[in-house]
Design a protein around this motif. Structure first.
Motif, mmCIF file in Angstrom:
data_model
loop_
_atom_site.group_PDB
_atom_site.id
_atom_site.type_symbol
_atom_site.label_atom_id
_atom_site.label_comp_id
_atom_site.label_asym_id
_atom_site.label_seq_id
_atom_site.Cartn_x
_atom_site.Cartn_y
_atom_site.Cartn_z
ATOM 1 N N LEU A 23 0.838 -1.192 0.000
ATOM 2 C CA LEU A 23 0.000 0.000 0.000
ATOM 3 C C LEU A 23 0.873 1.242 0.000
ATOM 4 O O LEU A 23 1.800 1.350 0.798
ATOM 5 C CB LEU A 23 -0.910 0.020 1.241
ATOM 6 N N PRO A 24 0.591 2.197 -0.867
ATOM 7 C CA PRO A 24 1.390 3.421 -0.923
ATOM 8 C C PRO A 24 0.981 4.394 0.182
ATOM 9 O O PRO A 24 -0.025 4.192 0.869
ATOM 10 C CB PRO A 24 1.047 3.982 -2.306
ATOM 11 N N LEU A 166 -20.930 5.923 -6.929
ATOM 12 C CA LEU A 166 -19.485 5.746 -6.884
ATOM 13 C C LEU A 166 -18.997 5.008 -8.119
ATOM 14 O O LEU A 166 -19.762 4.390 -8.846
ATOM 15 C CB LEU A 166 -19.059 5.019 -5.607
ATOM 16 N N ARG A 167 -17.703 5.094 -8.319
ATOM 17 C CA ARG A 167 -17.052 4.347 -9.393
ATOM 18 C C ARG A 167 -16.166 3.294 -8.748
ATOM 19 O O ARG A 167 -15.498 3.550 -7.740
ATOM 20 C CB ARG A 167 -16.230 5.263 -10.290
ATOM 21 N N GLN A 168 -16.162 2.105 -9.337
ATOM 22 C CA GLN A 168 -15.432 0.994 -8.731
ATOM 23 C C GLN A 168 -14.580 0.263 -9.762
ATOM 24 O O GLN A 168 -15.002 0.053 -10.899
ATOM 25 C CB GLN A 168 -16.405 0.004 -8.092
ATOM 26 N N LEU A 169 -13.383 -0.090 -9.343
ATOM 27 C CA LEU A 169 -12.509 -0.960 -10.129
ATOM 28 C C LEU A 169 -12.430 -2.299 -9.420
ATOM 29 O O LEU A 169 -12.139 -2.356 -8.224
ATOM 30 C CB LEU A 169 -11.115 -0.352 -10.261
ATOM 31 N N GLN A 170 -12.709 -3.371 -10.146
ATOM 32 C CA GLN A 170 -12.599 -4.718 -9.613
ATOM 33 C C GLN A 170 -11.548 -5.483 -10.401
ATOM 34 O O GLN A 170 -11.498 -5.382 -11.635
ATOM 35 C CB GLN A 170 -13.935 -5.456 -9.705
ATOM 36 N N LEU A 171 -10.734 -6.225 -9.689
ATOM 37 C CA LEU A 171 -9.729 -7.058 -10.340
ATOM 38 C C LEU A 171 -9.792 -8.437 -9.717
ATOM 39 O O LEU A 171 -9.686 -8.584 -8.500
ATOM 40 C CB LEU A 171 -8.332 -6.473 -10.180
ATOM 41 N N LEU A 198 -6.595 5.868 -10.591
ATOM 42 C CA LEU A 198 -6.162 4.756 -11.433
ATOM 43 C C LEU A 198 -4.653 4.563 -11.355
ATOM 44 O O LEU A 198 -4.157 3.430 -11.326
ATOM 45 C CB LEU A 198 -6.577 5.006 -12.888
ATOM 46 N N GLN A 199 -3.918 5.661 -11.308
ATOM 47 C CA GLN A 199 -2.466 5.568 -11.190
ATOM 48 C C GLN A 199 -2.063 4.944 -9.863
ATOM 49 O O GLN A 199 -1.140 4.117 -9.791
ATOM 50 C CB GLN A 199 -1.841 6.955 -11.334
ATOM 51 N N VAL A 200 -2.771 5.328 -8.791
ATOM 52 C CA VAL A 200 -2.466 4.791 -7.465
ATOM 53 C C VAL A 200 -2.772 3.297 -7.410
ATOM 54 O O VAL A 200 -1.968 2.497 -6.913
ATOM 55 C CB VAL A 200 -3.266 5.542 -6.384
ATOM 56 N N ILE A 201 -3.955 2.894 -7.916
ATOM 57 C CA ILE A 201 -4.337 1.492 -7.869
ATOM 58 C C ILE A 201 -3.440 0.649 -8.767
ATOM 59 O O ILE A 201 -3.072 -0.482 -8.422
ATOM 60 C CB ILE A 201 -5.813 1.323 -8.276
#
Length: 227
Positions: A23-24, A166-171, A198-201
């Protein structure tokens, strides 16, 4: 967005982890066995010194909305939860949440598992951005979608329920053990900052490894989880 602090990390679940990620700065791990009251007090302690220019109402809204999201993720079986706080260029607060789940879905054909999950996500959410990605750890399915989450009015001392957009990114990342899949889900209501997030994730996802990474003395601490 400006970084405000480094994450404090501990082992998520008992046992020997076979999946690590870093984690950053700006991320804070939530203790899964902590009471809601203690979490909100800890969040208040973190917010006060970092965002002294915000109003009490803004701080309370941030804390309550974060607690509701945390409880929802815990109910869904999250094995890791962390929130991030950043200063916006306009001096406002930007917040996001990362949750990790371990699903009993796996196979030695990890590419096939990833493709199957991507196909399922697209069938369930035709308007979502769905595709595949190859991380240093291996193949994964990726999905970006818009969601609306009901928010009970009682959280904000009102009789009317609300909705949080909200907006969500799932991987979904099939693990090398061949028996489980790790699902990373990052969500934020601050859609204006999505490109920055997006850059952080992407930075976090690139650090996923089966081995504990070597870190610089001032770097963030690696996060283990099991599969």
């Amino acid at each position: 967005m400006a970084e405000v602090d480094a994450a404090s990390i501990s082992t998520v679940t008992p046992g020997e982890p076979d999946l690590w990620f870093v984690l950053p700065p700006g991320f804070f791990e939530m203790k899964l066995d902590e009471s809601g009251e203690d979490r909100m007090l800890r969040m208040a302690d973190a917010v006060d010194p970092m965002f002294s220019g915000t109003t009490p109402e803004q701080k309370m809204s941030l804390i309550l909305s974060s607690e509701y999201a945390i409880e929802s993720m815990l109910d869904a079986g999250a094995v890791h939860l962390s929130t991030c706080l950043y200063r916006r260029d306009d001096e406002g607060i930007s917040q996001g949440m990362l949750a990790v789940f371990i699903k009993r879905l796996g196979s030695t054909q990890r590419l096939d598992i990833a493709q199957g999950i991507a196909d399922q996500w697209l069938a369930e959410n035709p308007e979502a951005e769905v595709g595949g990605v190859i991380l240093p750890y291996g193949p994964a399915a990726l999905c970006i979608l818009e969601r609306e989450i009901p928010v009970p009015g009682a959280m904000f001392d009102t009789t009317e329920d609300g909705v949080a957009a909200l907006r969500q990114l799932q991987l979904a990342l099939p693990l090398r053990s061949g028996t489980h899949t790790a699902v990373f889900a990052f969500s934020t209501e601050d859609v204006d900052q999505w490109d920055n997030y997006l850059q952080v994730i992407a930075e976090i996802l690139r650090t996923i490894s089966a081995e504990e990474p070597a870190l610089e003395p001032d770097g963030a601490t690696p996060q283990p989880t099991v599969g």
